[in-house]
Design a protein around this motif. Structure first.
Motif, PDB file in Angstrom:
ATOM      1  N   UNK A 182       0.794  -1.222   0.000  1.00  0.00           N
ATOM      2  CA  UNK A 182       0.000   0.000   0.000  1.00  0.00           C
ATOM      3  C   UNK A 182       0.828   1.273   0.000  1.00  0.00           C
ATOM      4  N   UNK A 183       2.098   1.168   0.273  1.00  0.00           N
ATOM      5  CA  UNK A 183       2.954   2.365   0.388  1.00  0.00           C
ATOM      6  C   UNK A 183       4.209   2.153  -0.446  1.00  0.00           C
ATOM      7  N   UNK A 184       4.152   2.578  -1.703  1.00  0.00           N
ATOM      8  CA  UNK A 184       5.232   2.283  -2.640  1.00  0.00           C
ATOM      9  C   UNK A 184       5.854   3.526  -3.254  1.00  0.00           C
ATOM     10  N   UNK A 185       5.581   4.689  -2.681  1.00  0.00           N
ATOM     11  CA  UNK A 185       6.095   5.922  -3.268  1.00  0.00           C
ATOM     12  C   UNK A 185       7.615   6.001  -3.237  1.00  0.00           C
ATOM     13  N   UNK A 186       8.279   5.226  -2.353  1.00  0.00           N
ATOM     14  CA  UNK A 186       9.742   5.298  -2.284  1.00  0.00           C
ATOM     15  C   UNK A 186      10.402   4.685  -3.521  1.00  0.00           C
ATOM     16  N   UNK A 187       9.640   3.920  -4.295  1.00  0.00           N
ATOM     17  CA  UNK A 187      10.234   3.229  -5.440  1.00  0.00           C
ATOM     18  C   UNK A 187      10.732   4.193  -6.510  1.00  0.00           C
ATOM     19  N   UNK A 188      10.165   5.398  -6.580  1.00  0.00           N
ATOM     20  CA  UNK A 188      10.516   6.338  -7.637  1.00  0.00           C
ATOM     21  C   UNK A 188      11.910   6.931  -7.466  1.00  0.00           C
ATOM     22  N   UNK A 189      12.235   7.402  -6.257  1.00  0.00           N
ATOM     23  CA  UNK A 189      13.505   8.111  -6.063  1.00  0.00           C
ATOM     24  C   UNK A 189      14.289   7.643  -4.848  1.00  0.00           C
ATOM     25  N   UNK A 190      13.605   7.415  -3.728  1.00  0.00           N
ATOM     26  CA  UNK A 190      14.308   7.110  -2.491  1.00  0.00           C
ATOM     27  C   UNK A 190      14.979   5.744  -2.533  1.00  0.00           C
ATOM     28  N   UNK A 191      14.279   4.726  -3.001  1.00  0.00           N
ATOM     29  CA  UNK A 191      14.860   3.391  -3.054  1.00  0.00           C
ATOM     30  C   UNK A 191      16.077   3.335  -3.980  1.00  0.00           C
TER      31      UNK A 191
END
Length: 330
Positions: free
Chosen positions: A184-193
């Motif tokens: 449900x929380x995948x926003x880190x995949x774009x830049x942070x990860x």
């Protein structure tokens, strides 16, 4: 038991750790004896990563852990967050306040944690949120001093932006980033990860079950009687839209021969060998269920099926109320 290295140059820890926040009343009342037994069981099974914070019920959580690791300190990897100022109600609920990354605050806070934990060192000490009033370089500089003194061994950040992570890493190696990561929380995949992977920083994924919703055991809004009622994902139409997603995941888990919670945790672990996750619980049966997730092998077809049900961004509602969202990704 599955172990993973925490960052390129970090220690070996259990891939599935134990989030201890709920043991101090964050999600309703808990039984201290049961909580201590749960921590002891985790260590007995070799799952050594214990995650806490000095602000969980104003130190109660650290004191609880100290009882569980008595005479077992060598078996425990203690992860402690600091810097989030809170007010606590008698029932254990917490209201977040300002964030402090001031060097003097950190130098003071760590020794209170050491006293409550009854230990002379903390394995991973993490700035819980980035203080917008203090340059991250100053915050990490103070943490680096604590490493030199031997009172902490590794430095972590939490809910930090890619830019802040890069700045912090110029001062001292950052071992881990703790941040919410789940289906449900995948926003880190774009830049942070990608950023932390470039820098050799491990990921500590908290809330892999989205505060219990992905377990499949929450069926109606009445099942939530704690702080989750204030979170947009669990309110109104969002609740029922998200429940439909969980029901689909539950069917997939049944076909796979596991629980939806195990499927959700296995999905997080399948996103990379540089990821560990810390599902929270205060009861041994749920601990053992969560730990068994490491035996769930997801095939390429499984991952494609999960992606079809829950692509990034499909969840309805933000993970925190709007007034708290500003503290994220700083």
């Amino acid at each position: 038991m599955m172990n993973r290295k925490l960052g390129t140059n970090g220690p070996l820890v259990s891939a599935i750790g134990l989030g201890c926040m709920g043991m101090s009343g964050a999600y309703g009342q808990s039984d201290e004896k049961e909580a201590i037994a749960t921590i002891e069981r985790a260590l007995e099974l070799g799952h050594n990563f214990l995650d806490t914070a000095d602000y969980y019920r104003l130190g109660h959580n650290e004191e609880l852990i100290s009882q569980a690791i008595k005479d077992k300190r060598g078996k425990a990897f203690l992860s402690v967050k600091t810097g989030q100022l809170v007010t606590a109600a008698p029932d254990g609920s917490m209201t977040p306040g300002p964030v402090s990354g001031h060097p003097d605050f950190l130098r003071n806070a760590v020794f209170y944690s050491l006293r409550r934990l009854k230990t002379d060192y903390i394995d991973l000490y993490t700035q819980a949120r980035v203080d917008p009033a203090i340059p991250i370089e100053e915050t990490v500089g103070a943490l680096a001093e604590l490493v030199q003194k031997g009172v902490i061994r590794y430095i972590g950040l939490s809910e930090a932006s890619a830019d802040s992570i890069r700045k912090a890493a110029t001062v001292h190696p950052i071992t881990a980033l703790q941040i919410e990561y789940s289906l449900w929380s995948r926003d880190i995949e774009a830049e942070i990860l990608p950023t932390i992977r470039e820098l050799g920083i491990g990921l500590v994924a908290y809330a892999p079950l989205s505060r219990g919703f992905l377990s499949g055991e929450i069926k109606t809004p009445d099942d939530l009687k704690d702080s989750r009622v204030n979170m947009p994902r669990y309110q109104g139409d969002n609740f029922f839209k998200n429940l439909e997603l969980v029901e689909k995941i539950t069917l997939l888990a049944t076909e796979k021969g596991c629980t939806p919670a195990q499927l959700a945790i296995a999905w997080v672990l399948a996103q990379g060998n540089d990821i560990i996750t810390i599902p929270g619980t205060k009861r041994i049966p749920y601990l053992e269920e969560n730990i068994a997730s490491e035996h769930v092998q997801l095939t390429r077809e499984d991952l494609q099926s999960i992606e079809a049900i829950m692509p990034a961004g499909i969840v309805s509602g933000t993970r925190y109320p709007e007034r708290f969202m500003n503290a994220l990704n700083q």
